[in-house]
Scaffold this motif. Structure first.
Motif, PDB file in Angstrom:
ATOM      1  N   ASP A  30      54.925  43.651  45.992  1.00 51.45           N
ATOM      2  CA  ASP A  30      53.790  43.582  45.069  1.00 51.45           C
ATOM      3  C   ASP A  30      52.833  42.492  45.562  1.00 51.45           C
ATOM      4  OD1 ASP A  30      52.114  43.183  42.926  1.00 51.45           O
ATOM      5  OD2 ASP A  30      53.677  42.470  41.553  1.00 51.45           O
ATOM      6  N   SER A  31      51.798  42.888  46.311  1.00 48.78           N
ATOM      7  CA  SER A  31      50.916  41.852  46.888  1.00 48.78           C
ATOM      8  C   SER A  31      50.154  41.101  45.797  1.00 48.78           C
ATOM      9  CB  SER A  31      49.952  42.445  47.909  1.00 48.78           C
ATOM     10  OG  SER A  31      49.030  43.308  47.301  1.00 48.78           O
ATOM     11  N   TYR A  35      48.843  36.872  44.999  1.00 46.18           N
ATOM     12  CA  TYR A  35      47.540  36.360  44.529  1.00 46.18           C
ATOM     13  C   TYR A  35      47.691  35.690  43.176  1.00 46.18           C
ATOM     14  CZ  TYR A  35      45.410  38.520  48.493  1.00 46.18           C
ATOM     15  OH  TYR A  35      45.083  38.810  49.787  1.00 46.18           O
ATOM     16  N   VAL A  92      42.456  35.703  38.394  1.00 40.61           N
ATOM     17  CA  VAL A  92      43.036  36.115  39.681  1.00 40.61           C
ATOM     18  C   VAL A  92      42.000  36.660  40.662  1.00 40.61           C
ATOM     19  CG1 VAL A  92      43.829  38.392  38.847  1.00 40.61           C
ATOM     20  CG2 VAL A  92      44.955  37.338  40.795  1.00 40.61           C
ATOM     21  N   SER A  93      41.005  37.397  40.188  1.00 39.45           N
ATOM     22  CA  SER A  93      40.053  37.975  41.143  1.00 39.45           C
ATOM     23  C   SER A  93      39.140  36.917  41.760  1.00 39.45           C
ATOM     24  CB  SER A  93      39.234  39.092  40.483  1.00 39.45           C
ATOM     25  OG  SER A  93      40.082  40.201  40.258  1.00 39.45           O
ATOM     26  N   ALA A  96      41.444  35.367  44.393  1.00 40.61           N
ATOM     27  CA  ALA A  96      41.709  36.345  45.464  1.00 40.61           C
ATOM     28  C   ALA A  96      40.488  36.551  46.362  1.00 40.61           C
ATOM     29  CB  ALA A  96      42.151  37.679  44.865  1.00 40.61           C
ATOM     30  N   ARG A 102      43.357  34.510  50.978  1.00 38.16           N
ATOM     31  CA  ARG A 102      43.621  35.841  51.552  1.00 38.16           C
ATOM     32  C   ARG A 102      44.386  35.717  52.874  1.00 38.16           C
ATOM     33  NH1 ARG A 102      41.823  39.259  48.180  1.00 38.16           N
ATOM     34  NH2 ARG A 102      42.802  40.907  49.386  1.00 38.16           N
ATOM     35  N   LEU A 125      45.474  46.721  51.571  1.00 42.07           N
ATOM     36  CA  LEU A 125      46.617  46.835  52.486  1.00 42.07           C
ATOM     37  C   LEU A 125      46.356  47.873  53.567  1.00 42.07           C
ATOM     38  CD1 LEU A 125      49.605  46.440  50.000  1.00 42.07           C
ATOM     39  CD2 LEU A 125      48.186  44.709  51.093  1.00 42.07           C
ATOM     40  N   ARG A 150      47.051  50.030  30.445  1.00 42.48           N
ATOM     41  CA  ARG A 150      47.291  48.597  30.554  1.00 42.48           C
ATOM     42  C   ARG A 150      47.475  47.970  29.170  1.00 42.48           C
ATOM     43  NH1 ARG A 150      47.182  45.370  34.943  1.00 42.48           N
ATOM     44  NH2 ARG A 150      48.229  47.187  35.752  1.00 42.48           N
ATOM     45  N   ARG A 173      37.328  42.849  36.935  1.00 43.92           N
ATOM     46  CA  ARG A 173      38.108  42.715  38.179  1.00 43.92           C
ATOM     47  C   ARG A 173      37.725  43.789  39.189  1.00 43.92           C
ATOM     48  NH1 ARG A 173      44.015  42.538  38.135  1.00 43.92           N
ATOM     49  NH2 ARG A 173      44.163  43.358  36.028  1.00 43.92           N
ATOM     50  N   ASP A 177      36.575  42.735  42.738  1.00 52.35           N
ATOM     51  CA  ASP A 177      37.420  43.175  43.856  1.00 52.35           C
ATOM     52  C   ASP A 177      36.653  44.090  44.819  1.00 52.35           C
ATOM     53  OD1 ASP A 177      39.450  41.751  42.646  1.00 52.35           O
ATOM     54  OD2 ASP A 177      40.545  43.507  41.912  1.00 52.35           O
TER      55      ASP A 177
HETATM   56  O1  CDP Z   1      48.747  44.719  38.399  1.00 55.16           O
HETATM   57  P1  CDP Z   1      47.261  44.680  38.438  1.00 55.16           P
HETATM   58  O2  CDP Z   1      46.719  45.936  39.005  1.00 55.16           O
HETATM   59  O3  CDP Z   1      46.640  44.208  37.184  1.00 55.16           O
HETATM   60  O4  CDP Z   1      46.814  43.591  39.453  1.00 55.16           O
HETATM   61  P2  CDP Z   1      47.622  43.016  40.684  1.00 55.16           P
HETATM   62  O5  CDP Z   1      48.045  44.098  41.608  1.00 55.16           O
HETATM   63  O6  CDP Z   1      48.639  42.078  40.157  1.00 55.16           O
HETATM   64  O7  CDP Z   1      46.463  42.204  41.412  1.00 55.16           O
HETATM   65  C1  CDP Z   1      45.799  41.159  40.754  1.00 55.16           C
HETATM   66  C2  CDP Z   1      44.518  40.825  41.504  1.00 55.16           C
HETATM   67  O8  CDP Z   1      44.854  40.311  42.788  1.00 55.16           O
HETATM   68  C3  CDP Z   1      43.556  41.955  41.770  1.00 55.16           C
HETATM   69  O9  CDP Z   1      42.671  42.203  40.687  1.00 55.16           O
HETATM   70  C4  CDP Z   1      42.811  41.450  42.991  1.00 55.16           C
HETATM   71  O10 CDP Z   1      41.784  40.554  42.617  1.00 55.16           O
HETATM   72  C5  CDP Z   1      43.857  40.659  43.730  1.00 55.16           C
HETATM   73  N1  CDP Z   1      44.473  41.397  44.836  1.00 55.16           N
HETATM   74  C6  CDP Z   1      43.780  41.464  46.022  1.00 55.16           C
HETATM   75  O11 CDP Z   1      42.655  40.953  46.111  1.00 55.16           O
HETATM   76  N2  CDP Z   1      44.320  42.072  47.117  1.00 55.16           N
HETATM   77  C7  CDP Z   1      45.537  42.625  47.048  1.00 55.16           C
HETATM   78  N3  CDP Z   1      46.063  43.195  48.151  1.00 55.16           N
HETATM   79  C8  CDP Z   1      46.265  42.600  45.831  1.00 55.16           C
HETATM   80  C9  CDP Z   1      45.708  41.986  44.730  1.00 55.16           C
END
Ligand code: CDP
Length: 220
Positions: A30-31, A35, A92-93, A96, A102, A125, A150, A173, A177
């Motif tokens: 879970d990337s 973040y 988080v955004s 990130a 990053r 990714l 959500r 977000r 993003d």
């Molecule tokens: O679970 P949810 O979809 O709410 O979000 P998450 O996967 O936990 O990711 C949180 C935030 O991290 C995203 O809104 C992005 O701002 C950032 N993120 C990113 O920039 N690049 C990634 N590979 C994964 C997450």
């Protein structure tokens, strides 16, 4: 084998990826948790960027990847259960979008993927971190549907939430993003797009498993 799933929040990436990982017998990464780990550190430092950067350099944040949980630790203490708090989600955004963050997350992800067969999910990714992944997917869904999902998920947890606020957070977000200068959320040209607005959970899991079977030699 390395499979990646990108897409906006609430499109079903984590639940789908976890189910696929279980059925295909690979690990789940879970990337977003990484973040969120950096964001927790940012929140702990009063959302002050210069303090935050000083602390990042101390390398006090670390990660561990279990079969199906990406765990974060600050000074050795596990903080995984704090990663999905409302305050972290709100910030988080912003965190990130920082190139230093990053770079560190990408390096940790590449390192984690070296030693295991896995399915990883995130935003960049297929485009940036793992351009040579064996299979790439891009999950999407209508904003209303994503907000409903959500909202339901959050209501099942500890913090109260209202649907309009959840939807606003997703839209904000998505905007951050998609429009950030570094590694924006984007479908890779060779990613298979799945719109999950009207598919059932089983259908989307099976679509991915079918593609995995196509690239996996049959075992007799
Ligand atoms: O679970 P949810 O979809 O709410 O979000 P998450 O996967 O936990 O990711 C949180 C935030 O991290 C995203 O809104 C992005 O701002 C950032 N993120 C990113 O920039 N690049 C990634 N590979 C994964 C997450």
């Amino acid at each position: 084998m390395l499979i990646v799933i990108d897409g906006p929040a609430g499109a079903g990436k984590s639940s789908t990826a976890k189910a696929v990982a279980r059925k295909a017998g690979v690990d789940y990464i879970d990337s977003g948790a990484l973040y969120r780990g950096f964001t927790l550190l940012y929140v702990h430092n009063g959302q002050n960027k210069s303090k935050f950067f000083d602390v990042i350099d101390e390398e006090i944040l670390s990660f561990e990847f279990d079969r199906d949980t990406s765990k974060a630790f600050i000074r050795g203490e596990e903080v995984t259960d704090k990663l999905r708090s409302e305050e972290v989600t709100r910030n988080v955004s912003t965190v990130a979008a920082l190139p230093e963050v990053r770079r560190k997350v990408s390096a940790a992800l590449k390192n984690a993927a070296l030693s295991r067969n896995c399915i990883a999910e995130g935003r960049d990714l297929g485009t940036v971190v793992f351009p040579d992944a064996d299979l790439k997917f891009f999950l999407t869904a209508d904003i209303q549907e994503r907000a409903l999902r959500r909202h339901k998920e959050i209501r099942a947890g500890a913090e109260p939430a209202n649907l309009e606020q959840v939807k606003e957070n997703l839209l904000s977000r998505d905007h951050q993003d998609t429009n950030r200068a570094v590694d924006p959320l984007k479908k890779a040209d060779d990613a298979i797009e799945i719109d999950t607005t009207r598919t059932t959970f089983e259908e989307q899991v099976n679509m991915i498993l079918t593609e995995i079977q196509k690239i996996t030699p049959h075992k007799h």
